[in-house]
Design a protein around this motif. Sequence first.
Motif, PDB file in Angstrom:
ATOM      1  N   THR A  82       0.842  -1.186   0.000  1.00  0.00           N
ATOM      2  CA  THR A  82       0.000   0.000   0.000  1.00  0.00           C
ATOM      3  C   THR A  82       0.884   1.245   0.000  1.00  0.00           C
ATOM      4  N   PRO A  83       0.656   2.187  -0.915  1.00  0.00           N
ATOM      5  CA  PRO A  83       1.454   3.411  -0.897  1.00  0.00           C
ATOM      6  C   PRO A  83       1.361   4.128   0.448  1.00  0.00           C
ATOM      7  N   VAL A  84       2.445   4.750   0.872  1.00  0.00           N
ATOM      8  CA  VAL A  84       2.481   5.431   2.164  1.00  0.00           C
ATOM      9  C   VAL A  84       1.518   6.623   2.149  1.00  0.00           C
ATOM     10  N   PRO A  85       0.542   6.659   3.043  1.00  0.00           N
ATOM     11  CA  PRO A  85      -0.429   7.760   3.051  1.00  0.00           C
ATOM     12  C   PRO A  85       0.134   8.992   3.742  1.00  0.00           C
ATOM     13  N   SER A  86       1.055   9.668   3.095  1.00  0.00           N
ATOM     14  CA  SER A  86       1.733  10.796   3.738  1.00  0.00           C
ATOM     15  C   SER A  86       2.126  11.836   2.702  1.00  0.00           C
ATOM     16  N   ASP A  87       1.681  13.070   2.908  1.00  0.00           N
ATOM     17  CA  ASP A  87       2.121  14.157   2.031  1.00  0.00           C
ATOM     18  C   ASP A  87       3.626  14.330   2.125  1.00  0.00           C
ATOM     19  N   GLU A  88       4.158  14.120   3.306  1.00  0.00           N
ATOM     20  CA  GLU A  88       5.596  14.248   3.532  1.00  0.00           C
ATOM     21  C   GLU A  88       6.369  13.260   2.655  1.00  0.00           C
ATOM     22  N   PHE A  89       5.903  12.009   2.633  1.00  0.00           N
ATOM     23  CA  PHE A  89       6.553  10.982   1.823  1.00  0.00           C
ATOM     24  C   PHE A  89       6.471  11.353   0.344  1.00  0.00           C
ATOM     25  N   ASP A  90       5.292  11.766  -0.110  1.00  0.00           N
ATOM     26  CA  ASP A  90       5.114  12.145  -1.515  1.00  0.00           C
ATOM     27  C   ASP A  90       6.016  13.311  -1.887  1.00  0.00           C
ATOM     28  N   ASP A  91       6.153  14.284  -0.974  1.00  0.00           N
ATOM     29  CA  ASP A  91       7.000  15.444  -1.254  1.00  0.00           C
ATOM     30  C   ASP A  91       8.464  15.036  -1.382  1.00  0.00           C
ATOM     31  N   LEU A  92       8.901  14.087  -0.541  1.00  0.00           N
ATOM     32  CA  LEU A  92      10.276  13.614  -0.625  1.00  0.00           C
ATOM     33  C   LEU A  92      10.524  12.905  -1.951  1.00  0.00           C
ATOM     34  N   VAL A  93       9.583  12.049  -2.349  1.00  0.00           N
ATOM     35  CA  VAL A  93       9.731  11.356  -3.630  1.00  0.00           C
ATOM     36  C   VAL A  93       9.789  12.363  -4.770  1.00  0.00           C
ATOM     37  N   GLN A  94       8.894  13.359  -4.745  1.00  0.00           N
ATOM     38  CA  GLN A  94       8.864  14.356  -5.806  1.00  0.00           C
ATOM     39  C   GLN A  94      10.152  15.153  -5.860  1.00  0.00           C
ATOM     40  N   LEU A  95      10.682  15.519  -4.694  1.00  0.00           N
ATOM     41  CA  LEU A  95      11.952  16.254  -4.640  1.00  0.00           C
ATOM     42  C   LEU A  95      13.064  15.449  -5.292  1.00  0.00           C
ATOM     43  N   LYS A 158      19.492  13.442   5.802  1.00  0.00           N
ATOM     44  CA  LYS A 158      18.068  13.546   6.149  1.00  0.00           C
ATOM     45  C   LYS A 158      17.716  14.995   6.472  1.00  0.00           C
ATOM     46  N   LYS A 159      18.593  15.667   7.213  1.00  0.00           N
ATOM     47  CA  LYS A 159      18.382  17.089   7.504  1.00  0.00           C
ATOM     48  C   LYS A 159      18.326  17.896   6.210  1.00  0.00           C
ATOM     49  N   PHE A 160      19.226  17.578   5.281  1.00  0.00           N
ATOM     50  CA  PHE A 160      19.290  18.322   4.024  1.00  0.00           C
ATOM     51  C   PHE A 160      18.006  18.160   3.216  1.00  0.00           C
ATOM     52  N   LEU A 161      17.512  16.927   3.099  1.00  0.00           N
ATOM     53  CA  LEU A 161      16.309  16.690   2.312  1.00  0.00           C
ATOM     54  C   LEU A 161      15.106  17.421   2.904  1.00  0.00           C
ATOM     55  N   TYR A 162      14.977  17.374   4.218  1.00  0.00           N
ATOM     56  CA  TYR A 162      13.840  18.067   4.838  1.00  0.00           C
ATOM     57  C   TYR A 162      13.994  19.583   4.754  1.00  0.00           C
ATOM     58  N   LYS A 163      15.226  20.067   4.781  1.00  0.00           N
ATOM     59  CA  LYS A 163      15.444  21.506   4.611  1.00  0.00           C
ATOM     60  C   LYS A 163      15.013  21.944   3.208  1.00  0.00           C
ATOM     61  N   GLU A 170       8.625  27.592   1.763  1.00  0.00           N
ATOM     62  CA  GLU A 170       8.910  28.880   2.390  1.00  0.00           C
ATOM     63  C   GLU A 170       8.577  28.844   3.885  1.00  0.00           C
ATOM     64  N   VAL A 171       8.932  27.716   4.491  1.00  0.00           N
ATOM     65  CA  VAL A 171       8.747  27.548   5.929  1.00  0.00           C
ATOM     66  C   VAL A 171      10.092  27.706   6.611  1.00  0.00           C
ATOM     67  N   ARG A 172      10.177  28.583   7.600  1.00  0.00           N
ATOM     68  CA  ARG A 172      11.419  28.761   8.344  1.00  0.00           C
ATOM     69  C   ARG A 172      11.369  27.889   9.580  1.00  0.00           C
ATOM     70  N   ALA A 173      12.120  26.810   9.557  1.00  0.00           N
ATOM     71  CA  ALA A 173      12.081  25.836  10.649  1.00  0.00           C
ATOM     72  C   ALA A 173      13.091  26.142  11.744  1.00  0.00           C
ATOM     73  N   CYS A 174      14.046  27.027  11.502  1.00  0.00           N
ATOM     74  CA  CYS A 174      15.113  27.312  12.462  1.00  0.00           C
ATOM     75  C   CYS A 174      15.006  28.749  12.947  1.00  0.00           C
ATOM     76  N   SER A 175      15.337  28.959  14.221  1.00  0.00           N
ATOM     77  CA  SER A 175      15.283  30.303  14.783  1.00  0.00           C
ATOM     78  C   SER A 175      16.551  31.100  14.510  1.00  0.00           C
ATOM     79  N   ALA A 176      17.669  30.410  14.274  1.00  0.00           N
ATOM     80  CA  ALA A 176      18.939  31.102  14.030  1.00  0.00           C
ATOM     81  C   ALA A 176      18.932  31.739  12.640  1.00  0.00           C
ATOM     82  N   PRO A 177      19.563  32.917  12.487  1.00  0.00           N
ATOM     83  CA  PRO A 177      19.577  33.586  11.177  1.00  0.00           C
ATOM     84  C   PRO A 177      20.393  32.844  10.135  1.00  0.00           C
TER      85      PRO A 177
END
Length: 328
Positions: A82-95, A158-163, A170-177
């Motif tokens: 069954t395909p993974v029911p996750s937008d996150e997974f789909d976005d990673l595959v698309q990237l 893994k950090k790089f792919l999610y970044k 256009e989501v800023r996940a880190c508080s540091a500049p």
Amino acid sequence: MHREWLDYDMLMRHARDPDDVLAQTFARVIMASARGTLAAPGVGMGLDRLRFGALVACYFPGADVQLFGAACNPAAPCADCTPVPSDEFDDLVQLLLEHRSDDSEQTEWLAYAIASGCMGGDHLYQDMGLPDRQALSSLLARHFSTLMAKNSANMKWKKFLYKQLCDRAEVRACSAPSCQVCDEYHKCFGPEDDSGLAQLSAISQRGPNAAEVQLPDWLVDVPDAYRAQVTVPFRHERFEDEPSRAYKILAYDRNGECCYYRHHYELTQVALDDEDNFYEEQAYFEEVKAWRLASGQWLSCTIRGGQAGDCRERSLRPEYAVVPERPR
């Protein structure tokens, strides 16, 4: 349904080519999925039944019964696929697919395998069952070369792919500049090795004025046709001679063997300006870069400027050559 009784050796006994790196990779990710260490259902790595069946037939002919059961109908639905029911997974595959180096099914399957690995809780190479980060980097360099080149600062994969996903949304996940001033810099960058050997290597000094820091531009000037063939550096040393405006860089793979070389030097001359004041100007320069290829040969790139001491007569056209040994 997890299949704990499946193991890597069983799959590899069915492998069409046991030495094929992709076969080994798919077998490891399938095992990780089957044992529930990844947040992906069953053994299918997020692929539907038909596509996963095609993968098995291509790499592990005859393993269908062990993977799908005795009543193996390629057209039938399969709970384990069954395909993974996750937008996150789909976005990673698309990237990953946006950066694929070719349009083959094998590269598409690998995108799903890497995205499946991202569903685990350890370093990506560990979640995929790979021996080390170098193995993962080599796969990315060969099959997703433009994505590999974007990770010029050697961020953990893994950090790089999610970044990349955060940047696209256009989501800023880190508080540091910036990463350089972040208190958690070490969590995103640096070696991915639990053995401690990487840390020891990173702090060792092998020569005068050696700088064990990231090598951000080592892929610059590599032609696209060779990007999948070059060896990824793990650490590097830099040697400088300020009086002669010269420096040399030597980079090494995880086995400690040199895989990247670069030198630069300049010759200067004294000149007069319009007010008869003396000043020093560049008369000639040379820069040589070289990358070790998977074949063991070296790809070299040489750029020279200046002729007969006249810096106005320079040619910046790079000269490429494949040579048996690295430049000295």
